[in-house]
Write a protein that holds these residues in place. Structure first.
Motif, short mmCIF file in Angstrom:
data_model
loop_
_atom_site.label_atom_id
_atom_site.label_comp_id
_atom_site.label_asym_id
_atom_site.label_seq_id
_atom_site.Cartn_x
_atom_site.Cartn_y
_atom_site.Cartn_z
N PRO A 106 0.80 -1.12 0.01
CA PRO A 106 -0.01 -0.18 -0.42
C PRO A 106 0.67 1.40 -0.14
O PRO A 106 2.56 1.44 0.49
CB PRO A 106 -0.46 -0.28 1.11
CG PRO A 106 0.15 -1.05 2.25
CD PRO A 106 0.89 -1.55 1.06
N PHE A 107 -0.08 2.33 -0.42
CA PHE A 107 0.84 3.86 -0.38
C PHE A 107 1.57 3.99 -1.40
O PHE A 107 2.04 5.09 -1.85
CB PHE A 107 1.58 4.00 1.37
CG PHE A 107 0.63 3.50 1.99
CD1 PHE A 107 -1.10 4.05 2.47
CD2 PHE A 107 1.19 2.96 2.77
CE1 PHE A 107 -1.87 3.52 3.33
CE2 PHE A 107 0.40 2.18 4.16
CZ PHE A 107 -1.05 2.77 4.32
N VAL A 108 2.47 3.01 -2.50
CA VAL A 108 3.52 3.37 -2.65
C VAL A 108 3.31 2.88 -4.29
O VAL A 108 2.99 1.30 -3.60
CB VAL A 108 5.02 3.14 -2.14
CG1 VAL A 108 6.53 3.16 -3.65
CG2 VAL A 108 5.46 4.52 -0.97
N LYS A 109 3.49 3.26 -5.33
CA LYS A 109 2.65 2.44 -6.78
C LYS A 109 3.68 0.67 -6.62
O LYS A 109 3.17 0.32 -7.03
CB LYS A 109 3.17 3.10 -8.01
CG LYS A 109 2.39 2.82 -9.07
CD LYS A 109 2.37 2.97 -10.21
CE LYS A 109 2.18 2.84 -11.33
NZ LYS A 109 2.29 3.20 -12.74
N GLN A 110 5.10 1.29 -6.60
CA GLN A 110 6.12 0.00 -7.03
C GLN A 110 6.16 -0.86 -5.59
O GLN A 110 6.36 -2.25 -5.79
CB GLN A 110 7.10 -0.08 -7.35
CG GLN A 110 8.55 1.04 -6.23
CD GLN A 110 9.96 1.08 -6.98
OE1 GLN A 110 9.84 1.27 -7.96
NE2 GLN A 110 10.35 1.62 -6.49
N GLY A 111 5.58 -0.07 -4.36
CA GLY A 111 5.78 -1.65 -3.32
C GLY A 111 7.15 -0.14 -2.43
O GLY A 111 8.15 0.78 -2.84
N TYR A 112 7.43 -0.79 -0.87
CA TYR A 112 8.45 -0.20 -0.46
C TYR A 112 8.30 -1.31 0.55
O TYR A 112 7.90 -2.66 1.02
CB TYR A 112 7.80 0.96 0.33
CG TYR A 112 6.80 0.56 1.81
CD1 TYR A 112 7.52 0.31 2.03
CD2 TYR A 112 5.72 0.49 1.08
CE1 TYR A 112 6.04 0.01 3.58
CE2 TYR A 112 4.36 0.76 1.67
CZ TYR A 112 4.69 -0.21 3.41
OH TYR A 112 3.89 0.55 3.98
N ASP A 146 9.62 3.47 6.69
CA ASP A 146 9.99 2.53 5.19
C ASP A 146 8.89 3.15 4.22
O ASP A 146 9.83 3.37 3.20
CB ASP A 146 10.17 1.03 5.95
CG ASP A 146 8.85 1.10 6.47
OD1 ASP A 146 7.39 1.28 6.73
OD2 ASP A 146 8.21 -0.06 7.13
N MET A 147 7.75 3.71 4.61
CA MET A 147 6.90 3.56 3.09
C MET A 147 7.28 5.07 2.87
O MET A 147 7.62 5.08 1.79
CB MET A 147 5.86 3.91 3.72
CG MET A 147 4.66 4.26 2.59
SD MET A 147 4.78 6.46 2.57
CE MET A 147 4.05 7.13 3.54
N TYR A 195 -0.58 -6.27 4.27
CA TYR A 195 0.55 -5.31 3.21
C TYR A 195 1.55 -6.11 2.35
O TYR A 195 1.63 -5.94 1.30
CB TYR A 195 0.88 -4.59 4.76
CG TYR A 195 0.82 -3.48 5.32
CD1 TYR A 195 -0.65 -3.46 4.77
CD2 TYR A 195 1.53 -2.06 5.50
CE1 TYR A 195 -1.64 -2.63 5.49
CE2 TYR A 195 1.10 -1.09 6.52
CZ TYR A 195 -0.35 -1.06 5.61
OH TYR A 195 -0.97 0.15 7.39
N ASP A 196 1.60 -7.37 3.01
CA ASP A 196 2.38 -7.88 1.58
C ASP A 196 2.32 -7.95 0.54
O ASP A 196 0.56 -8.54 -0.33
CB ASP A 196 2.65 -9.56 2.28
CG ASP A 196 3.89 -9.50 3.48
OD1 ASP A 196 4.73 -9.15 2.71
OD2 ASP A 196 3.20 -10.18 4.16
#
Length: 241
Positions: A106-112, A146-147, A195-196
């Motif tokens: 979630p929250f970042v298009k490519q993930g974090y 981290d995000m 979240y995974d």
């Protein structure tokens, strides 16, 4: 990453176990001590964790860029199997931009990458991270470390890397082993499983044989993991007693 109050309760145990196997180990804190720790001129507290991370990577870029190819951020309650980390990284060129860890969606298009599980920047990724703050392309827009770092990686065109093994089992773990190896009864999923980015396997086949990290590890667990990783030999049946 550590703090003055955690040096004797947490950090000393990381130093006495897995951290010895790193080529260079730095303990980042808000004050300089004989431990040794590096003073980053930031306040302690979860709300300042991303500032601490930014300052830590800037310090490493300025002082240690030529001492390593890969830069791994871990908390003071994370246990790391350094040899397995080396194995994963051996397939990649550190002069290319890479960002590795446990991928959340979630929250970042490519993930974090999960901060607790620890994450890795290649030398080129570190250069781009620091450059992002010099140019203003990256900012401290959130205290969620981290995000926010993952968003900077995306902005600076540093791709994420799938760190699962060939069987699809995870190698970086934001919780201790018992959170995964014991299959849970049906019910609402824990937040970290929601979240995974990739499916989470529960039960004995949860985790890769080449696991890299586990988070929320208590001191006694540090030494147990150290023993089981480097001293326990499960094939004694081959020998006579």
């Amino acid at each position: 990453m550590t703090s003055p109050k955690n040096l004797q309760s947490r950090t000393v145990h990381a130093r006495e176990t897995w951290a010895k196997r790193c080529d260079v180990t730095l303990y980042m804190s808000s004050t300089e001590t004989a431990f040794p720790t590096v003073a980053l001129n930031v306040s302690e507290g979860r709300e300042n964790l991303y500032w601490k991370t930014i300052r830590a990577f800037q310090y490493i870029h300025d002082k240690h860029l030529d001492q390593a190819d890969w830069f791994f951020k871990a908390d003071d309650d994370t246990f790391v199997v350094v040899e397995n980390l080396h194995l994963i990284l051996s397939s990649f060129n550190p002069e290319e931009p890479y960002y590795l860890g446990r991928r959340f969606s979630p929250f970042v298009k490519q993930g974090y990458m999960s901060g607790g599980a620890g994450y890795v920047l290649s030398k080129e990724a570190l250069r781009r991270f620091v450059k992002g703050f010099e140019t203003g392309e990256c900012t401290h827009f959130s205290s969620i470390e981290d995000m926010a770092l993952g968003k900077c990686m995306e902005t600076m065109k540093v791709p994420v890397v799938d760190t699962r093994d060939v069987l699809g089992r995870h190698t970086f773990h934001p919780f201790p082993l018992d959170k995964y190896v014991i299959r849970k009864p049906p019910g609402p999923q824990a937040w970290h499983m929601i979240y995974d980015h990739y499916p989470v396997i529960e039960g004995p086949d949860c985790c890769s044989d080449y696991a890299v990290s586990f988070h929320y590890i208590r001191p006694v667990q540090m030494y147990m993991l150290q023993y089981m990783t480097y001293h326990l030999r499960p094939f004694a049946y081959k020998y006579r007693f």
